[in-house]
Design a protein around this motif. Sequence first.
Motif, short mmCIF file in Angstrom:
data_model
loop_
_atom_site.label_atom_id
_atom_site.label_comp_id
_atom_site.label_asym_id
_atom_site.label_seq_id
_atom_site.Cartn_x
_atom_site.Cartn_y
_atom_site.Cartn_z
N TYR A 5 0.85 -1.19 0.00
CA TYR A 5 0.00 0.00 0.00
C TYR A 5 0.89 1.24 0.00
CZ TYR A 5 -3.43 -3.38 1.78
OH TYR A 5 -4.25 -4.47 1.94
N THR B 28 -1.62 2.12 5.78
CA THR B 28 -0.85 0.98 6.28
C THR B 28 -1.85 -0.04 6.83
OG1 THR B 28 -0.57 1.90 8.50
CG2 THR B 28 1.16 2.39 6.88
N TYR B 29 -1.39 -1.28 6.90
CA TYR B 29 -2.24 -2.38 7.34
C TYR B 29 -1.41 -3.27 8.25
CZ TYR B 29 -5.35 -6.48 7.01
OH TYR B 29 -6.20 -7.53 7.29
N ALA B 30 -1.90 -3.54 9.45
CA ALA B 30 -1.15 -4.39 10.38
C ALA B 30 -2.15 -5.21 11.19
CB ALA B 30 -0.30 -3.54 11.31
N ASN C 121 -2.54 7.11 5.67
CA ASN C 121 -1.13 7.43 5.88
C ASN C 121 -0.58 8.45 4.88
OD1 ASN C 121 1.28 7.16 7.29
ND2 ASN C 121 2.05 5.59 5.88
#
Length: 279
Positions: free
Chosen positions: A4, A8-10, A21
């Motif tokens: 991305y 963001t991806y977590a 972001n």
Amino acid sequence: MADYAEITYAVADRIATVTLNRPEARNGYTIRMADELGAAMDRADRDEDVRVVVLTGAGRDFCVGADLSQGGFDFDPATGPDAAWQEPAGRCSKRIFTMNKPVIAALHGAAVGGGVTITLSCDYRLASEDSRFGFVFTRRGIYPEGASAWFLPRLVGMGTALDWMISGRVFTAAEALEKGLVHKVLPAGTVLDAAYELAGEIVATTAPVSVAVTRQLLYRMASAESPFPVHDLDSKLIGGLGANPDAVEGVMSFLQKRPPAFGMRVDKDLPGYLPWLEK
Ligand SMILES: C/C=C/C(=O)SCCNC(=O)CCNC(=O)[C@H](O)C(C)(C)COP(=O)(O)OP(=O)(O)OC[C@H]1O[C@@H](n2cnc3c(N)ncnc32)[C@H](O)[C@@H]1OP(=O)(O)O
């Protein structure tokens, strides 16, 4: 994650965190961000390790709405979009609406324009005391998208929705709480912790398929003209969910005074899950 550019991806502790972001642009919303948000929600919905999604923004704002310095159309304004085109806030709003998992928006700073409409289909909105909100569209000569004409009156009543949408004024977290737009206002700097605390409680105590069915039913029945169709549906759902192993686990864990160990899957093969609710 490297895949991305504008979010963001977590994932940790069964909670997916999706973060807008572009802090240098106050997380101004772009076509790319809309597409990435939709993809991230898709990913969280499909991931059996994820139970709850927290949506937040990097830097001092959640999102100032469409990045007005970017132009913005992804179609030719002379001919207009084709029938399949979905406006950018709607791409995200619609995907969140059809989620099987709850989405908690953790808001701080400005949540204005598309920056607030993309949160209307979230199940919870938690706000930092420094948050400011605004359906500023009439001040920009455009229209409040993201299906906000459906969501907002249901959340805050028609009178407040008319006021906020016609005036386009920017208002405080205290007003948002008073009118019911947000569930809670938290001291500055604590809203993300509060979102994780809430998400953790949902993870630890609730059955995934029950949560999926319940949130869809609340939305779908909000427009029912009487309780009769809801009574009929309730019978089908209780009958279906009773055959789900999580119903046994929910009762047994209570009787045995222990934390529940619910299954993680939410899909159309599970008893009680009604895929037609997604339509
Ligand atoms: C699909 C979605 C559609 C939509 O979202 S349409 C609606 C688009 N959004 C807006 O119209 C919001 C416009 N912005 C504002 O109303 C205000 O700002 C705020 C309430 C968000 C914040 O107010 P304050 O904190 O007093 O900041 P400030 O002095 O107005 O602005 C500081 C800098 O932030 C830039 N900025 C703010 N919003 C946007 C935006 N949406 N796109 C691009 N830049 C923005 C300004 O221009 C300025 O910049 P500089 O300091 O360089 O002059």
